[in-house]
Design a protein around this motif. Structure first.
Motif, short mmCIF file in Angstrom:
data_model
loop_
_atom_site.label_atom_id
_atom_site.label_comp_id
_atom_site.label_asym_id
_atom_site.label_seq_id
_atom_site.Cartn_x
_atom_site.Cartn_y
_atom_site.Cartn_z
N HIS A 158 -2.86 -2.87 -1.22
CA HIS A 158 -3.03 -2.02 -2.36
C HIS A 158 -1.92 -1.82 -3.42
O HIS A 158 -0.58 -1.97 -2.63
CB HIS A 158 -3.40 -0.84 -1.63
CG HIS A 158 -4.64 -0.71 -0.91
ND1 HIS A 158 -5.06 -1.44 0.13
CD2 HIS A 158 -5.83 0.01 -1.08
CE1 HIS A 158 -6.33 -1.25 0.34
NE2 HIS A 158 -6.63 -0.27 -0.35
N LEU A 175 0.50 0.70 -5.53
CA LEU A 175 0.62 2.24 -5.88
C LEU A 175 0.91 2.43 -7.24
O LEU A 175 1.74 1.86 -7.81
CB LEU A 175 2.08 2.58 -5.08
CG LEU A 175 2.04 4.15 -5.10
CD1 LEU A 175 1.17 5.05 -4.35
CD2 LEU A 175 3.64 4.52 -4.34
N THR A 189 3.99 1.51 -10.36
CA THR A 189 4.65 2.60 -9.68
C THR A 189 5.92 3.51 -10.54
O THR A 189 6.14 4.42 -10.35
CB THR A 189 5.28 2.18 -8.32
OG1 THR A 189 4.17 1.36 -7.81
CG2 THR A 189 5.56 3.28 -7.34
N LEU A 193 2.34 10.00 -0.53
CA LEU A 193 1.75 9.80 -1.42
C LEU A 193 2.06 11.03 -2.64
O LEU A 193 1.52 12.25 -2.37
CB LEU A 193 0.19 9.62 -1.53
CG LEU A 193 -0.74 9.29 -3.02
CD1 LEU A 193 -0.12 7.97 -3.32
CD2 LEU A 193 -1.97 9.31 -2.40
N TRP A 208 -3.42 4.82 -4.69
CA TRP A 208 -3.48 3.17 -4.18
C TRP A 208 -4.89 2.50 -4.40
O TRP A 208 -5.84 3.16 -4.30
CB TRP A 208 -3.36 3.42 -2.59
CG TRP A 208 -2.13 3.58 -1.91
CD1 TRP A 208 -1.56 5.13 -1.51
CD2 TRP A 208 -0.84 3.07 -1.80
NE1 TRP A 208 -0.53 4.93 -0.89
CE2 TRP A 208 0.11 3.78 -1.16
CE3 TRP A 208 -0.65 1.60 -2.16
CZ2 TRP A 208 1.28 3.25 -0.79
CZ3 TRP A 208 0.68 1.23 -2.02
CH2 TRP A 208 1.73 2.07 -1.29
#
Lengths: 484, 484
Positions: free
Chosen positions: B125, B127, B145, B207, B213
């Motif tokens: 996955h 981010l 990210t 998170l 994700w």
């Protein structure tokens, strides 16, 4: 023109691995179809005699067709072509010296360094040229088929036609096997690069005077002799891919292990770092450190002694620039004058090799040289003229240089003196050495050093600006170890 | 620091092919561990609401902390960081215009565009961040990210800490899967490049607000919607290697054939040109044509209307530069001002694809843009704002642009509007289109065009300066065709 016409009539040979096996088969041939290496030496000695030139130093202001610009002090040719001697101002946070000025050669044109190859009796042969260059210690060295600046090959100044040039310019016959722009000395040249190209032909072609066909095995054998293969030959040769059946390679177990690392499919799996890690290491260094190099008037190159006679460093370090008159004892040939750059002493270019998990690795260093287009390229473990560092504190001496003196003689696997380009540099020679070490050098190394295999170097050299010219020369030295 | 410590604790996964299979497995996942794509859309709409900014044009001389240099006219930040607006003088023998001057953004720092990836339930996955940028048509787009200039991330000016930055700067945990410097728009930026990096972690991590994700399959599905994935996401995503089991790929026979070209071991053998030929084509163009681009004072950019208010082209072509005030309707958030560049109209970015010997190929073009560090990079078949060419003779119109209008609707396989970077460009959107053609386009193409497979594009994108940012965005469009 259509790009689909450029492929040429020569068939592909099983992709890159297929080509690499063909090149390796040539590397395994100790004698060529036309001459043994002993016969080559006779022929080469004779060529050296035919080309009996000598180079005399003259004051810069006595150069014909070259002039010193009254405002900038830059030295240039009347045609505005070829190259200029200018100044460079460098600022960087990489290494111990944050700022300096220096003279630099500026040659923005892309030249051709081309080797023509052809199969005879099923073995690839290279068409090589015995070529005089004014800066060579021994006048004549073995050169690629064509070695020409753009000013030469576009014949702006109506020089003689360049033999075999037609195979390297469009439209051309033949299949391109290697074709990549590579940098040259980043301490001496500003953003110079040349086109390293190998073209295979199948057609018959005449053998002109001064040329010979040799196998790659013969070229690699000549890599074990001082000053035979010139720099341009070595850089083109370094770009050739090899893949061997390592089990049948000559030499001992170490040599076979070295040859085994050429396998591109397996070398990443057995190496300390895979290619992603190597590329990331280089990206990290480029992102972390900065280099700004600006051309400035030669006159503003403070810290150097610049006269109309000669350019020198007051400590006798680095290099001189002076005028040269090139004379032929054979009266039929033209003479000319040009500037030449002479390094202050013979340099040391060495790599440390070490078996890690049984696999031979080469220790390389990321170098920031001011003439690189993209700031950082990868060089040998040690690359320096030791005298340039003699008055610096120990911490600022080149890493691993001291260590070389402490290694036993048995660690030395290669020790040959080779010249840098004789068209611009006068008696620029380096001692190329390969050492094999054990626990004297740990696997953990400083941040700007990395272990990689010879096969991984071969992956990088397909592309521009990864391996510097010294590392590429060293690849030929390393290839000679498994092939000869 | 030791370079052997940088590898991280995450194991290798079977070399490049192993990694490429893992990425492709993530591309095949239409739903993530944490949210379906429908749930993502809800979350994303909510994030857009939270980030309710608006951007107002203001005169350049009203910018706070930015000033216009009284001598050069260049526009810069008081800190000397971020970027400047300067002038550029360009000379080239490539294309119909031999010389011009233009304003250009100069941002010499290397920024980080980083995506953190982690396996959940055996699937990688990414981010991702819902991020506001002042130039976006829709305020918030989906970003990597971390997306930070060096001025940001070294916190020279004490901005807020950048969330998750620690995974992308040394010393870091995690394994680097992608790490390459890539250029950005060569018509708008002078020698800009950013670090495109993907890091895999195995550890648990919190998170943070504004992050989510998603699988690569979800990202590629979002590539089929206008203005969701921002440019920085697309360029990082384009650098990810994929290798699929083409037989089980979704979609029809064409999609499976496209996916089959991703196999790096076979794509060269079935393509019109192998990689050696592609690299040689590019080397030839770099050697044949020259480009000189010099920064000059903005004040010397003749041919443009430059005032303290705004920079415009008198014909309304190319782009404007103006000041922008960024305001939050949510009063807690800071406001700021900055220059923005606004293109004159929506651009066309299109590739023509064609099956040759049954294998889908993409038609790409070598482009010389003045901001490229090494003069030539490879772009899509068509990349232009048509209005910039409207008054030029037919022969100087972009090749293949006219053809696009003549193709049947059934030839259009992809048609999505995507934005260029919203941190520097105001409403810079391009219509990205993929066409599949038959005999309308022959295999023989002009010298600066070449057919290559999507897999060959993947081989090139491992290295800097082969594929331009528009071609890299287009790779994501093409990946969406086989994956979704």
């Amino acid at each position: 023109m259509s790009s689909t016409l450029d492929v040429g009539a020569v068939p592909r040979h099983g992709g890159r691995t297929g080509q690499a096996l063909r090149f390796a088969a040539s590397a395994a041939e100790p004698a060529g179809r036309f001459m043994t290496t002993a016969q080559f030496r006779q022929w080469f000695a004779q060529r050296s005699h035919v080309n009996d030139f000598r180079t005399e130093p003259i004051p810069l202001h006595d150069l014909r067709d070259w002039s010193i610009d009254p405002v900038t002090g830059n030295i240039g040719h009347a045609s505005s072509r070829f190259f200029t001697v200018e100044g460079l101002r460098v600022r960087t946070d990489f290494g111990p010296v944050p700022e300096w000025r220096q003279p630099i050669l500026h040659q923005p044109e892309i030249g051709i360094l081309g080797i023509l190859v052809k199969e005879f009796d099923g073995v690839l042969h290279c068409l090589m040229s015995a070529k005089m260059e004014p800066g060579n210690v021994n006048v004549v060295q073995l050169s690629p088929t064509v070695q020409a600046t753009r000013s030469n090959y576009t014949r702006v100044h109506r020089g003689n036609a360049i033999t075999y040039l037609e195979y390297f310019v469009q439209p051309r016959q033949g299949r391109v096997l290697v074709d990549v722009l590579q940098s040259e000395q980043g301490s001496w040249f500003y953003q110079k690069r040349n086109r390293n190209i190998v073209v295979e032909v199948t057609e018959d072609l005449p053998l002109e005077e001064g040329f010979c066909w040799l196998t790659i095995g013969q070229l690699l054998e000549l890599m074990t002799e001082d000053n035979v293969l010139n720099m341009d030959t070595r850089t083109v040769l370094s770009c050739i891919p090899f893949a061997t059946d390592a089990k049948t390679a000559p030499g001992g177990e170490w040599e076979r292990a070295l040859a085994a690392t050429l396998d591109v499919d397996s070398t990443d799996a057995t190496a300390v770092h895979d290619t992603v890690e190597i590329l990331s290491w280089l990206t990290e260094l480029k992102a972390r450190y900065s280099l700004t190099a600006e051309l400035i008037p030669l006159r503003d190159t403070t810290g150097w002694e610049i006269s109309d006679d000669r350019i020198t460093h007051p400590d006798g370090k680095y290099f001189d620039v002076f005028g040269a008159r090139v004379l032929a004892s054979n009266r039929e040939v033209t003479q000319w004058t040009q500037p030449l750059m002479a390094p202050s002493e013979q340099g040391v270019i060495a790599v440390i090799t070490k078996r890690i998990n049984g696999v031979p690795h080469v220790l390389l260093q990321a170098r920031m040289e001011p003439g690189y287009l993209d700031s950082v390229e990868i060089g040998p473990t040690v690359q320096c003229c030791p005298g340039n560092y003699r008055d610096l504190p120990k911490a600022q001496q080149p890493a691993f240089l001291d260590l070389l003196d402490t290694l036993p003689k048995s660690a030395l696997r290669y020790d040959v003196v080779l010249s840098e380009e004789g068209g611009r540099f006068y008696h620029a020679s380096n001692r190329y050495q390969v050492f094999e070490v054990g626990d004297e050098v740990p696997v953990a190394v400083p941040e700007n050093y990395i272990w990689m295999t010879l096969g991984q170097m071969g992956t990088l050299v397909r592309h521009s600006r990864y391996l510097n010219v010294q590392a590429r020369s060293m690849m030929c030295s390393l290839h000679s170890l498994w092939a000869v």
